[in-house]
Design a protein around this motif. Structure first.
Motif, short mmCIF file in Angstrom:
data_model
loop_
_atom_site.label_atom_id
_atom_site.label_comp_id
_atom_site.label_asym_id
_atom_site.label_seq_id
_atom_site.Cartn_x
_atom_site.Cartn_y
_atom_site.Cartn_z
N VAL A 22 -7.20 -5.94 -6.11
CA VAL A 22 -6.35 -5.01 -6.26
C VAL A 22 -5.54 -4.89 -5.00
O VAL A 22 -5.99 -5.30 -3.97
N ARG A 23 -4.25 -4.37 -5.21
CA ARG A 23 -3.38 -4.22 -4.18
C ARG A 23 -2.46 -3.06 -4.37
O ARG A 23 -2.22 -2.61 -5.53
N ASP A 24 -1.94 -2.69 -3.18
CA ASP A 24 -0.74 -1.57 -3.41
C ASP A 24 0.38 -2.04 -4.27
O ASP A 24 0.63 -3.14 -3.95
N ALA A 25 0.61 -1.29 -5.00
CA ALA A 25 1.85 -1.80 -5.93
C ALA A 25 3.25 -1.66 -5.39
O ALA A 25 4.21 -2.52 -5.62
N GLU A 26 3.41 -0.71 -4.32
CA GLU A 26 4.56 -0.52 -3.62
C GLU A 26 4.61 -1.47 -2.50
O GLU A 26 5.92 -1.66 -1.81
N ASP A 27 3.56 -1.70 -1.64
CA ASP A 27 3.68 -2.33 -0.36
C ASP A 27 2.75 -3.66 -0.64
O ASP A 27 1.72 -3.65 -0.13
N VAL A 28 3.35 -4.81 -1.39
CA VAL A 28 2.46 -5.98 -1.66
C VAL A 28 2.15 -6.81 -0.25
O VAL A 28 1.56 -7.94 -0.36
N THR A 29 3.03 -6.33 0.84
CA THR A 29 2.64 -7.11 1.90
C THR A 29 1.17 -6.68 2.83
O THR A 29 0.83 -7.72 3.41
N ARG A 30 0.64 -5.76 2.29
CA ARG A 30 -0.68 -5.41 2.67
C ARG A 30 -1.78 -6.31 2.20
O ARG A 30 -1.57 -6.46 0.97
N ALA A 31 -2.98 -6.59 2.87
CA ALA A 31 -3.90 -7.21 2.15
C ALA A 31 -4.29 -6.62 0.90
O ALA A 31 -4.73 -5.16 0.97
#
Length: 52
Positions: A22-31
């Motif tokens: 799972v990852r943030d859809a708007e900030d894909v630079t976050r782990a």
């Protein structure tokens, strides 16, 4: 200085053989994070019950 964080609540999820990633859809630079498939299923059931 940290920039403000927008909380849209949107995530992307990818199902693998052993986990759901799972990852943030708007900030894909976050782990992102990986959750076991059973744990993910419990989380979805819990959320669905709360939304009723």
């Amino acid at each position: 200085m940290r920039r403000p964080v927008r909380h849209s609540g949107c995530v992307e999820a990818a199902v693998t053989e052993h986990a759901v990633r799972v990852r943030d859809a708007e900030d894909v630079t976050r782990a992102g994070l990986a959750v076991g498939r059973d744990g993910w299923a419990r989380s979805v059931r819990h959320t669905a019950r709360r939304e009723r």
